[in-house]
Design a protein around this motif. Structure first.
Motif, PDB file in Angstrom:
ATOM      1  N   PRO A  26       8.184  12.701   3.224  1.00 22.87           N
ATOM      2  CA  PRO A  26       7.678  11.823   2.382  1.00 22.87           C
ATOM      3  C   PRO A  26       8.379  10.541   2.533  1.00 22.87           C
ATOM      4  N   VAL A  27       9.631  10.525   3.253  1.00 20.69           N
ATOM      5  CA  VAL A  27       9.676   9.371   3.335  1.00 20.69           C
ATOM      6  C   VAL A  27       9.617   8.399   4.269  1.00 20.69           C
ATOM      7  N   ALA A  28       9.360   9.010   6.090  1.00 13.45           N
ATOM      8  CA  ALA A  28       8.393   8.404   7.482  1.00 13.45           C
ATOM      9  C   ALA A  28       7.359   8.109   6.601  1.00 13.45           C
ATOM     10  N   ASN A  29       7.061   9.342   5.255  1.00 11.87           N
ATOM     11  CA  ASN A  29       5.398   9.449   5.625  1.00 11.87           C
ATOM     12  C   ASN A  29       4.047   8.866   6.730  1.00 11.87           C
ATOM     13  N   PRO A  30       4.143   9.997   7.722  1.00  7.97           N
ATOM     14  CA  PRO A  30       3.535  10.055   9.281  1.00  7.97           C
ATOM     15  C   PRO A  30       1.675  10.036   9.199  1.00  7.97           C
ATOM     16  N   LYS A  31       1.872  10.623   7.834  1.00  2.78           N
ATOM     17  CA  LYS A  31       0.623  10.582   7.109  1.00  2.78           C
ATOM     18  C   LYS A  31      -0.285   9.899   6.443  1.00  2.78           C
ATOM     19  N   GLY A  32       0.019   8.523   6.296  1.00  2.04           N
ATOM     20  CA  GLY A  32       0.188   7.345   5.803  1.00  2.04           C
ATOM     21  C   GLY A  32      -0.679   7.876   3.648  1.00  2.04           C
ATOM     22  N   TRP A  33      -0.072   8.673   3.123  1.00  2.00           N
ATOM     23  CA  TRP A  33      -0.671   8.719   2.156  1.00  2.00           C
ATOM     24  C   TRP A  33      -0.247   7.886   0.738  1.00  2.00           C
ATOM     25  N   PRO A  34      -0.832   7.411  -0.276  1.00  2.00           N
ATOM     26  CA  PRO A  34      -0.539   6.557  -0.956  1.00  2.00           C
ATOM     27  C   PRO A  34       0.918   6.648  -1.711  1.00  2.00           C
ATOM     28  N   ILE A  64      23.829  11.562 -10.793  1.00  2.00           N
ATOM     29  CA  ILE A  64      22.320  10.883 -10.075  1.00  2.00           C
ATOM     30  C   ILE A  64      22.216   9.969 -11.173  1.00  2.00           C
ATOM     31  N   TYR A  65      21.503   8.798 -11.313  1.00  2.32           N
ATOM     32  CA  TYR A  65      21.149   7.931 -12.376  1.00  2.32           C
ATOM     33  C   TYR A  65      19.697   8.045 -12.494  1.00  2.32           C
ATOM     34  N   LEU A  66      19.016   8.406 -13.819  1.00  2.00           N
ATOM     35  CA  LEU A  66      17.537   8.315 -13.630  1.00  2.00           C
ATOM     36  C   LEU A  66      16.870   7.195 -13.284  1.00  2.00           C
ATOM     37  N   LYS A  67      17.529   5.933 -13.029  1.00  5.42           N
ATOM     38  CA  LYS A  67      16.884   4.449 -12.848  1.00  5.42           C
ATOM     39  C   LYS A  67      16.749   5.011 -11.233  1.00  5.42           C
ATOM     40  N   ASP A  68      17.857   5.728 -10.602  1.00  3.22           N
ATOM     41  CA  ASP A  68      17.380   6.021  -9.115  1.00  3.22           C
ATOM     42  C   ASP A  68      17.075   7.056  -9.126  1.00  3.22           C
ATOM     43  N   VAL A  69      16.106   7.851  -9.504  1.00  8.24           N
ATOM     44  CA  VAL A  69      15.624   9.170  -9.401  1.00  8.24           C
ATOM     45  C   VAL A  69      13.945   8.511  -9.581  1.00  8.24           C
ATOM     46  N   LYS A  70      14.193   7.927 -11.241  1.00  6.10           N
ATOM     47  CA  LYS A  70      12.493   7.145 -11.094  1.00  6.10           C
ATOM     48  C   LYS A  70      11.962   5.825 -10.144  1.00  6.10           C
ATOM     49  N   ARG A  71      12.731   5.511  -9.121  1.00  2.00           N
ATOM     50  CA  ARG A  71      12.656   4.259  -8.442  1.00  2.00           C
ATOM     51  C   ARG A  71      12.486   5.265  -7.355  1.00  2.00           C
ATOM     52  N   LEU A  72      12.733   6.841  -6.556  1.00  2.00           N
ATOM     53  CA  LEU A  72      12.033   7.243  -5.488  1.00  2.00           C
ATOM     54  C   LEU A  72      10.857   6.963  -5.337  1.00  2.00           C
ATOM     55  N   LYS A  73      10.262   6.592  -4.054  1.00  2.00           N
ATOM     56  CA  LYS A  73       9.161   6.939  -3.192  1.00  2.00           C
ATOM     57  C   LYS A  73       8.776   8.164  -2.982  1.00  2.00           C
ATOM     58  N   CYS A  74       7.351   7.952  -3.863  1.00  2.00           N
ATOM     59  CA  CYS A  74       5.950   9.619  -3.894  1.00  2.00           C
ATOM     60  C   CYS A  74       5.170   8.694  -3.062  1.00  2.00           C
ATOM     61  N   PRO A  75       4.821   9.543  -2.580  1.00  2.00           N
ATOM     62  CA  PRO A  75       3.437  10.365  -1.279  1.00  2.00           C
ATOM     63  C   PRO A  75       2.990  10.974  -2.306  1.00  2.00           C
ATOM     64  N   LEU A  76       1.469  10.927  -2.018  1.00  2.00           N
ATOM     65  CA  LEU A  76       0.373  11.045  -3.340  1.00  2.00           C
ATOM     66  C   LEU A  76      -0.494  11.320  -2.273  1.00  2.00           C
ATOM     67  N   PRO A  77      -0.353  12.785  -1.786  1.00  2.41           N
ATOM     68  CA  PRO A  77      -1.676  13.404  -0.938  1.00  2.41           C
ATOM     69  C   PRO A  77      -2.455  13.764  -2.331  1.00  2.41           C
ATOM     70  N   PRO A  78      -3.980  14.161  -2.184  1.00  2.00           N
ATOM     71  CA  PRO A  78      -5.064  14.133  -2.651  1.00  2.00           C
ATOM     72  C   PRO A  78      -4.740  15.326  -3.983  1.00  2.00           C
ATOM     73  N   LEU A  79      -5.258  15.975  -4.981  1.00  2.00           N
ATOM     74  CA  LEU A  79      -4.553  17.214  -6.068  1.00  2.00           C
ATOM     75  C   LEU A  79      -4.664  18.570  -5.092  1.00  2.00           C
ATOM     76  N   PRO A  80      -6.234  18.440  -4.532  1.00  2.00           N
ATOM     77  CA  PRO A  80      -6.278  19.923  -3.703  1.00  2.00           C
ATOM     78  C   PRO A  80      -5.296  19.806  -2.940  1.00  2.00           C
TER      79      PRO A  80
END
Length: 205
Positions: free
Chosen positions: A33-41, A174-190
């Motif tokens: 998820p950090v490198a995101n090689p599949k290019g998810w949003p 671990i602080y809430l602000k840091d959890v909230k700003r974590l980068k999250c790849p978003l593959p299709p839900l299915p």
């Protein structure tokens, strides 16, 4: 006692293998998820959840009976240990839940203490509340499957990002602000749900 210890050892081994298999399956389907090689949003965790908060920060009066209040030590790798949890009176527990009401499928992350970073999906139906050492993450079910989110946050690369954003891997919180700003790849839900189905089958074994 020897038989019990053997079972405990086997259980720990099984959990370690499950964790390894889950990580391998996640990386195969979605990539790191950090490198995101599949290019998810990419979105922040705050944008794909309905709530990121923590529990009660004041020390309440504990009671013999009442609502379980979950602390860091009650968040295990595979479950939430309510049997060992302390309790508070029902009215106080309901007051605590107004800020932070855990429900089935939510994620709990240990924010402070010896097991910092440990996470577990809420898998019990009994009503409980949280102390401030535990962070609650409620995924937006229209965007995220909770097993996908749990699998992603359990990856070492995501742990490293979280600790890095807070300034030190040796931090005591671990602080809430840091959890909230974590980068999250978003593959299709299915596709996330396919992953979840496979993980559920593995867990059932």
């Amino acid at each position: 006692l020897d038989q019990a210890e053997t079972l405990r050892t086997q259980r720990r081994t099984a959990l370690a293998l499950l964790d390894s298999l889950t990580q391998s399956l996640f990386l195969d389907m979605f990539g790191d998820p950090v490198a995101n090689p599949k290019g998810w949003p990419i979105q922040t965790l705050d944008e794909v959840t309905t709530k990121v908060t923590d529990g009660e920060h004041l020390n309440p009066a504990f009671t013999e009976v009442g609502m379980p209040i979950v602390m860091a030590g009650n968040v295990l790798d595979d479950r939430i240990d309510l049997d060992a949890a302390k309790r508070v009176g029902e009215p106080l527990g309901m007051q605590f839940r107004k800020k932070c009401g855990p429900e089935l499928g939510d994620l709990l992350i240990v924010g402070r203490g010896a097991t910092i970073g440990r996470l577990c999906r809420v898998n019990v139906e009994e009503t409980f509340c949280l102390m401030g050492s535990v962070i609650l993450v409620k995924p937006d079910r229209t965007l995220l499957d909770e097993r996908f989110l749990s699998g992603m946050l359990a990856l070492p690369s995501m742990h490293a990002q979280l600790y890095k954003s807070s300034g030190s891997s040796a931090q005591q919180a671990i602080y809430l602000k840091d959890v909230k700003r974590l980068k999250c790849p978003l593959p299709p839900l299915p596709l996330q749900q396919t992953f979840a189905t496979r993980i559920a089958a593995i867990e059932a074994l």
